[in-house]
Design a protein around this motif. Structure first.
Motif, PDB file in Angstrom:
ATOM      1  N   LEU A  65       0.892  -1.235   0.017  1.00  0.00           N
ATOM      2  CA  LEU A  65      -0.085  -0.082  -0.018  1.00  0.00           C
ATOM      3  C   LEU A  65       0.905   1.315  -0.082  1.00  0.00           C
ATOM      4  N   GLN A  66       0.704   2.327  -1.148  1.00  0.00           N
ATOM      5  CA  GLN A  66       1.393   3.378  -1.036  1.00  0.00           C
ATOM      6  C   GLN A  66       0.719   4.435  -1.033  1.00  0.00           C
ATOM      7  N   LEU A  67       0.893   5.616  -0.411  1.00  0.00           N
ATOM      8  CA  LEU A  67       0.368   6.834  -0.599  1.00  0.00           C
ATOM      9  C   LEU A  67       0.849   7.657  -1.738  1.00  0.00           C
ATOM     10  N   ASP A  68       0.130   8.039  -2.710  1.00  0.00           N
ATOM     11  CA  ASP A  68       0.228   8.812  -3.770  1.00  0.00           C
ATOM     12  C   ASP A  68      -0.209  10.072  -3.926  1.00  0.00           C
ATOM     13  N   PRO A  69       0.385  11.076  -4.351  1.00  0.00           N
ATOM     14  CA  PRO A  69      -0.416  12.539  -4.376  1.00  0.00           C
ATOM     15  C   PRO A  69      -1.248  12.592  -5.590  1.00  0.00           C
ATOM     16  N   ILE A  70      -2.443  13.308  -5.429  1.00  0.00           N
ATOM     17  CA  ILE A  70      -3.302  13.314  -6.388  1.00  0.00           C
ATOM     18  C   ILE A  70      -2.998  14.428  -7.324  1.00  0.00           C
ATOM     19  N   ASP A  71      -2.534  15.736  -6.639  1.00  0.00           N
ATOM     20  CA  ASP A  71      -1.754  16.656  -7.328  1.00  0.00           C
ATOM     21  C   ASP A  71      -0.387  16.411  -7.353  1.00  0.00           C
ATOM     22  N   LEU A  72       0.336  16.208  -8.148  1.00  0.00           N
ATOM     23  CA  LEU A  72       1.851  15.871  -8.086  1.00  0.00           C
ATOM     24  C   LEU A  72       2.618  17.175  -7.978  1.00  0.00           C
ATOM     25  N   ALA A  73       2.075  18.508  -7.967  1.00  0.00           N
ATOM     26  CA  ALA A  73       2.738  19.375  -7.785  1.00  0.00           C
ATOM     27  C   ALA A  73       2.613  19.989  -6.155  1.00  0.00           C
ATOM     28  N   LYS A  74       1.635  19.073  -5.460  1.00  0.00           N
ATOM     29  CA  LYS A  74       1.563  19.686  -4.173  1.00  0.00           C
ATOM     30  C   LYS A  74       1.867  18.333  -3.007  1.00  0.00           C
ATOM     31  N   GLY A  75       2.656  17.438  -3.591  1.00  0.00           N
ATOM     32  CA  GLY A  75       2.840  16.237  -2.518  1.00  0.00           C
ATOM     33  C   GLY A  75       3.933  15.202  -3.312  1.00  0.00           C
ATOM     34  N   CYS A  76       4.502  14.467  -2.585  1.00  0.00           N
ATOM     35  CA  CYS A  76       5.391  13.319  -3.171  1.00  0.00           C
ATOM     36  C   CYS A  76       4.799  12.051  -2.472  1.00  0.00           C
ATOM     37  N   SER A  77       5.313  10.904  -3.053  1.00  0.00           N
ATOM     38  CA  SER A  77       4.726   9.579  -2.867  1.00  0.00           C
ATOM     39  C   SER A  77       5.671   9.105  -1.456  1.00  0.00           C
ATOM     40  N   SER A  78       4.804   8.188  -0.697  1.00  0.00           N
ATOM     41  CA  SER A  78       5.301   7.830   0.257  1.00  0.00           C
ATOM     42  C   SER A  78       6.674   7.138   0.138  1.00  0.00           C
ATOM     43  N   PHE A  79       7.639   7.363   0.916  1.00  0.00           N
ATOM     44  CA  PHE A  79       8.864   6.748   0.872  1.00  0.00           C
ATOM     45  C   PHE A  79       8.951   5.298   1.003  1.00  0.00           C
ATOM     46  N   LEU A  80       8.181   4.626   1.781  1.00  0.00           N
ATOM     47  CA  LEU A  80       8.104   3.307   1.964  1.00  0.00           C
ATOM     48  C   LEU A  80       6.389   2.940   1.661  1.00  0.00           C
ATOM     49  N   THR A  81       6.221   1.527   1.320  1.00  0.00           N
ATOM     50  CA  THR A  81       4.775   1.063   1.233  1.00  0.00           C
ATOM     51  C   THR A  81       4.677   0.197   2.516  1.00  0.00           C
ATOM     52  N   THR A  82       3.403   0.361   3.271  1.00  0.00           N
ATOM     53  CA  THR A  82       2.895  -0.441   4.148  1.00  0.00           C
ATOM     54  C   THR A  82       2.563  -1.708   3.493  1.00  0.00           C
ATOM     55  N   GLN A  83       2.433  -3.066   4.389  1.00  0.00           N
ATOM     56  CA  GLN A  83       2.094  -4.217   3.723  1.00  0.00           C
ATOM     57  C   GLN A  83       0.870  -4.660   4.660  1.00  0.00           C
TER      58      GLN A  83
END
Length: 563
Positions: A319-337
């Motif tokens: 499970l990864q957190l991914d920004p909806i607006d790429l100009a306003k956030g970064c993807s999570s460094f790690l994924t949870t399982q």
């Protein structure tokens, strides 16, 4: 007249003329001193020193490329010394032609006094253009203590040029950052500058932006520095891990990294599993969605998967957190399982599969067979229970995976049968009354449960039925007087005075091998002459088998006649 005499006369003549005008010529003079440098960059500042005689007021600095045609350039006074020296700081125009040799002088305008130019021949070097750089640079916030420590600013400069980066604080440019790497591109160089990043050691809530800083870049070529060009560095929110999974447990996957989380979710074969977004993880923060990946299958999807539950399986989701607006956030460094386990239903049975309570065996043991935890219908959680009352007993087994299965067994016990005593069953006319007794016998030698033995009595159309609740004895029509226990029974329903349903009162029961008798009155109302019909009485079917374990001998009928 010789030459010396001529010179002397000429000097006296000049002196006389000057005296006639009021001031000696040599009393008003400006002597521009040698310059401290012989070369300078266009657009930079130069200190010009002059020695004054009889001159007051502001001066101007002039510059000439041919040594004769001077033009004023911007300047400001800095100091005047006791030796009548003044210092002016001049700015060499940025558009000055590079490579030329220039003369510098000071001049007074009121009155006009022109100085002898500085003896220094000044060479002007061209000022480079500013380096190219993006006006906005995006970077992710730092979440690791010993990595990702810098943000990088990439610029394109002249080959060999020195690239400088500054912050602007309190009207002052201050150096910032350092050159990280340089790549030659022929006539230009790609220069990457490194800037320190703030470390966020603990999780933070979403904010946009996390930080924003302004920087100013120049490039220097042969000691000449360009104008500044501005860029902004915007630091964006970055989650360290994916969303918190269901039943998430902390796991230190690297001693130098923050804690990650592994979760578990269980289903049984055949369960209807909802999408993982409903019960698989916590809701994502603002501006974020969850990306799902099953096992090592390439690709991630934002559509919440529904775990398959048709067969036993183990499904591992990243499970990864991914920004909806790429100009306003970064993807999570790690994924949870999240590990989804689908378990086969457990198997459970009860031994013995059937049993009977008897006077010789008033108690039996029931044993649940299966792996897991038990919950009996009695509330017991042990593997074995002992029962002394007939009925249906069930047990629910819960497996280690959380799946359940149930089994039940019927324990036979009391056996009720019924009899109706009415020797004289002829009713001569309307209004004729007959008394009869119904006796409920227990024939298996086991007591019934208390307060729930139920019987129903129905008389034919044309007759009515009555049950005197306090009656203790009754004269049976055509028979003897009988003792009855009407006070142990309660009428629970009555239908048109022809059908009564009665249940033993709370705390009342029929002992093993015992009986309970009830007295009734039947009255002929409008039954046809010569008619025959039956009084029926039956013990209500006891599906729980707590007061009657044999449903085969529960009905009795007695024919009556209307004369």
């Amino acid at each position: 007249m010789n030459k010396m005499s001529q010179n002397v006369c000429r000097c006296w003549f000049i002196t006389i003329l000057a005296t006639l005008w009021g001031t000696p010529v040599w009393a008003q003079s400006i002597e521009t001193q040698p310059l401290a440098v012989t070369s300078i960059c266009a657009g930079t500042q130069l200190d010009v020193t002059g020695r004054l005689a009889g001159v007051t007021g502001n001066l101007v600095v002039e510059m000439a490329s041919d040594g004769t045609t001077f033009s004023a350039i911007a300047s400001v006074p800095l100091a005047t010394s006791v030796s009548n020296e003044v210092v002016y700081r001049a700015t060499i125009p940025g558009n000055t032609v590079a490579g030329g040799n220039y003369r510098i002088r000071l001049m007074a305008n009121d009155p006009a006094v022109t100085s002898i130019p500085s003896p220094t021949l000044l060479t002007v070097k061209g000022r480079p253009a500013p380096p190219s750089v993006d006006s906005l640079i995006l970077d992710c916030m730092r979440v690791l203590p010993s990595a990702d420590v810098s943000s990088y600013v990439s610029s394109t400069a002249a080959a060999g040029a020195t690239v400088n980066i500054y912050t602007y604080t309190n009207n002052t440019f201050m150096p910032a950052g350092s050159v990280f790497t340089r790549i030659s591109l022929g006539s230009t160089d790609n220069v990457i500058l490194s800037l320190g990043k703030t470390y966020y050691p603990t999780s933070t809530t979403y904010k946009y932006p996390m930080e924003e800083h302004s920087y100013y870049l120049t490039q220097s070529v042969e000691t000449c520095e360009s104008d500044t060009v501005k860029t902004k560095l915007r630091i964006l929110y970055r989650p360290f891990t994916g969303p918190m999974p269901t039943n998430g447990k902390p796991v230190d996957i690297n001693p130098h990294w923050p804690t990650n989380y592994y979760g578990t979710l269980g289903y049984c074969v055949g369960d209807q599993a909802p999408p993982l977004s409903e019960n698989g993880h916590a809701a994502p923060p603002e501006n974020y969605r969850v990306l799902y990946q099953l096992g090592t299958i390439p690709g991630r999807t934002s559509v919440p998967p529904i775990p398959a539950t048709d067969v036993p399986s183990t499904q591992v989701y990243q499970l990864q957190l991914d920004p909806i607006d790429l100009a306003k956030g970064c993807s999570s460094f790690l994924t949870t399982q999240l590990t989804v386990t689908v378990s086969a239903p457990p198997s459970v049975s009860i031994t013995p599969s059937s049993t009977v309570l008897t006077p010789g065996t008033p108690m039996v043991s029931l044993t649940a067979v299966g792996t897991g935890t038990y919950l009996w219908s009695t509330g017991a959680t042990t593997e074995v229970i002992s029962v002394t009352t007939s009925g249906t007993y069930s047990v629910t087994l819960t497996s280690p995976g959380g799946c359940t299965a149930s089994a039940s067994v019927r324990v036979a016990g009391p056996d009720l049968t019924i009899n109706l005593e009415l020797p004289q069953a002829n009713f001569a006319a309307s209004g004729s009354v007959g008394n009869f007794v119904v006796t409920v016998f227990e024939v298996a030698g086991l007591p019934t449960s208390a307060g729930n033995v139920t019987i129903t009595i129905t008389v034919p159309i044309g007759y009515t039925l009555a049950f005197p609740p306090g009656m203790t004895s009754i004269q049976v029509s055509g028979g003897d007087t009988k003792t009855v226990s009407n006070n142990q029974w309660t009428v629970v329903s009555s239908l048109e005075s022809r059908q009564l349903t009665l249940t033993m009162a709370s705390g009342s029961f029929i002992g093993g091998g015992g009986a309970s008798s009830l007295g009734f009155q039947i009255t002929r109302t409008n039954a046809n002459s010569g008619s025959q019909a039956s009084i029926t009485v039956n013990v209500a079917d006891d599906l729980t088998m707590t007061y009657d374990g044999n449903l085969a001998n529960n009905v009795y009928a007695r024919i009556i006649s209307g004369l």
